[in-house]
Design a protein around this motif. Structure first.
Motif, PDB file in Angstrom:
ATOM      1  N   HIS A  46       0.832  -1.204   0.000  1.00 19.38           N
ATOM      2  CA  HIS A  46       0.000   0.000   0.000  1.00 19.38           C
ATOM      3  C   HIS A  46       0.867   1.255   0.000  1.00 19.38           C
ATOM      4  O   HIS A  46       2.022   1.229   0.426  1.00 19.38           O
ATOM      5  N   PRO A  47       0.266   2.392  -0.404  1.00 22.78           N
ATOM      6  CA  PRO A  47       0.940   3.680  -0.204  1.00 22.78           C
ATOM      7  C   PRO A  47       0.832   4.106   1.261  1.00 22.78           C
ATOM      8  O   PRO A  47       0.067   3.521   2.031  1.00 22.78           O
ATOM      9  N   GLU A  48       1.594   5.117   1.639  1.00 25.86           N
ATOM     10  CA  GLU A  48       1.494   5.708   2.969  1.00 25.86           C
ATOM     11  C   GLU A  48       1.353   7.226   2.819  1.00 25.86           C
ATOM     12  O   GLU A  48       1.067   7.713   1.739  1.00 25.86           O
ATOM     13  N   VAL A  49       1.548   7.956   3.921  1.00 33.08           N
ATOM     14  CA  VAL A  49       1.282   9.394   3.904  1.00 33.08           C
ATOM     15  C   VAL A  49       2.100  10.110   2.831  1.00 33.08           C
ATOM     16  O   VAL A  49       1.587  10.949   2.093  1.00 33.08           O
ATOM     17  N   GLN A  50       3.395   9.760   2.730  1.00 34.14           N
ATOM     18  CA  GLN A  50       4.264  10.398   1.752  1.00 34.14           C
ATOM     19  C   GLN A  50       4.455   9.481   0.542  1.00 34.14           C
ATOM     20  O   GLN A  50       4.470   8.254   0.678  1.00 34.14           O
ATOM     21  N   LEU A  51       4.638  10.071  -0.619  1.00 36.90           N
ATOM     22  CA  LEU A  51       4.839   9.291  -1.837  1.00 36.90           C
ATOM     23  C   LEU A  51       6.187   8.569  -1.862  1.00 36.90           C
ATOM     24  O   LEU A  51       6.431   7.735  -2.730  1.00 36.90           O
ATOM     25  N   SER A  52       7.055   8.886  -0.921  1.00 40.14           N
ATOM     26  CA  SER A  52       8.352   8.213  -0.818  1.00 40.14           C
ATOM     27  C   SER A  52       8.307   7.041   0.163  1.00 40.14           C
ATOM     28  O   SER A  52       9.351   6.497   0.523  1.00 40.14           O
TER      29      SER A  52
END
Length: 386
Positions: A46-52
């Motif tokens: 999954h993604p998280e808060v930041q795109l990094s």
């Protein structure tokens, strides 16, 4: 081997850094990596808060061997997917020198709302943690587990510490991630709750008073999971190596099981003051295993190894019941001898004098043993989802 039931299953969540291999800085490439990763490892990424940032979560695991197999599979899948995009993956609680000012927020409503609500606190969350879920269906007993486990969270934080650097500076902390995260209003070690109803009343009051938007945004170091019948342990930095992550999962399950059995027997437990618990967490975050830690039960500072050994003694019957003692105790012993991930990162920096070399070291530790293990196991057997 303990009987396999729905109680004391394990689930692990890990948050990773996405890196540019040339500059070694964080790079906002999660949207490019996710399609590759999902083709290989499915929806457990999954993604998280930041795109990094990129996150994985294991399926429900019955044994520590299952945990290891899934972490190897998922780490390899993310590492391979990043490589296809020309990126690297690292597991460490903070990036040694990248700054929050250069990170892009993931364009997802939940994360956008988080930044809008918490402003600067949200923008600075370029930190990476590990959460371990332990299945406990009885919610009253789950709260009793939390009450008893809170005095032992600090030793596990010390063992997992992997974030000594922050925006190009040696912070002097073993887990600076803990200090960054601790500024959030509803975070840190929880208080004692009289019952599950007492827990629910506190949660309802926080939501009703608009202190949090909803229950999943209560970020205590332990909490009752909203979606699943688990206790979620959230205090740890993400572990650099699979071995360390397996150790953390094994210790967490053993702690939950030990506290569960004590609660069923109505054994007394140390009702430590919240101030002492917070002080114990601060010492664990500040020093890792490199100085005295706080024995909350005895209200005294003791050598780190002494407190770790006391913790191992406390959970040993459960580790042995699940057949995990030899593996977990051996990894703990190795950390006591070679140092935490934080202290090992510092040693690399002392030798090289370059934080880029620290990043390279973290990348190598993140994938340590993964290819060999994946080849020896072949394709994993399907497991039920959480």
């Amino acid at each position: 081997m303990a009987p396999q039931t729905e109680d004391f299953t394990i689930g692990v969540e890990e948050e990773y850094q996405i890196l540019n291999p040339e500059t070694r800085e964080l790079t906002s490439r999660v949207q490019q990596i996710l399609p590759f990763a999902k083709k290989t490892i499915g929806e457990k990424v999954h993604p998280e808060v930041q795109l990094s940032q990129i996150e994985i979560d294991t399926p429900v695991c019955q044994t520590l061997a299952d945990v290891r197999r899934e972490l190897v599979r998922l780490r390899k899948g993310v590492i391979d997917a990043a490589a296809k995009d020309g990126d690297r993956i690292a597991a460490s609680g903070t990036h040694p020198f990248s700054t929050w000012k250069e990170q892009d927020v993931t364009p997802k409503e939940r994360y956008q709302n988080l930044i809008e609500e918490y402003q600067q606190l949200g923008k600075e969350q370029i930190i990476f943690g590990c959460h371990v879920h332990v299945g406990i269906r009885d919610r009253n007993l789950a709260v009793e587990v939390m009450n008893r486990a809170r005095v032992w969270l600090a030793p596990m934080l010390a063992l997992s510490a992997s974030s000594p650097f922050w925006m190009g500076t040696d912070t002097g902390y073993a887990s600076y991630r803990t200090e960054v995260w601790g500024r959030w209003p509803i975070s840190g070690p929880p208080l004692i709750f009289e019952s599950v109803d007492d827990y629910k009343k506190v949660v309802e009051a926080l939501v009703k008073s608009k202190s949090v938007e909803e229950e999943t945004k209560i970020y205590w170091d332990m909490r009752l999971c909203v979606k699943y019948p688990t206790v979620e342990f959230r205090m740890a930095d993400v572990c650099m190596t699979v071995d360390e992550a397996v150790m953390l999962a094994g210790l967490t399950r053993a702690l939950a099981h030990t506290c569960y059995e004590q609660a069923k027997s109505e054994n007394s437990y140390p009702k430590a003051r919240h101030e002492l618990i917070r002080a114990a967490h601060w010492r664990a975050a500040r020093y890792g295993l490199d100085a005295d830690l706080l024995d909350v039960e005895e209200q005294s500072a003791v050598p780190a190894q002494e407190l770790i050994n006391k913790f191992l003694t406390f959970v040993r019957p459960s580790l042995e019941e699940y057949g995990d003692w030899d593996e977990v105790s051996a990894i703990v012993k190795e950390i006591l001898q070679k140092g935490t991930a934080a202290s090992r990162q510092r040693e690399v920096y002392k030798r090289a004098g370059k934080l880029e070399d620290v990043v390279d070291y973290i990348v190598e530790e993140t994938k340590k043993g993964i290819s060999e293990a994946a080849r020896s196991w072949g394709s994993p057997s399907p497991m039920s989802d959480c």
